[in-house]
Motif scaffolding. Structure first.
Motif: not given
Length: 79
Positions: A1-3, A9-12, A14-21, A66-70
């Motif tokens: 994968m490219t950088t 993928n990492v940003e995605k 973080l977007e998923e977890i952000r509402p919980f935080l 890790k789910k988005y970027a193994p």
């Protein structure tokens, strides 16, 4: 994968977890991705003084990333 793809993928993740935080008065910011394997984030707001933030980082943030970027091996919080 490219950088670039890894960062997206990492940003995605973080977007998923952000509402919980945010529901607990915190947030998270991506600081860097080194060697396409090591992610540095900054927990912010209520998350900085939370005594379970290391558990949140490992159980929530790292697992989601890790789910988005193994290919990511480590996720660390920088203050």
């Amino acid at each position: 994968m490219t950088t670039n793809t890894i960062q997206q993928n990492v940003e995605k993740a973080l977007e998923e977890i952000r509402p919980f935080l945010k529901s607990d008065g915190g947030d998270i910011t991506l600081i860097s991705i080194e060697d396409d394997k090591h992610v540095k984030v900054r927990l912010e707001g209520a998350c900085t003084s939370c005594n379970v933030n290391q558990m949140t980082l490992k159980a929530g943030v790292e697992t989601t990333i890790k789910k988005y970027a193994p290919e990511i091996e480590t996720v660390v919080n920088v203050e």
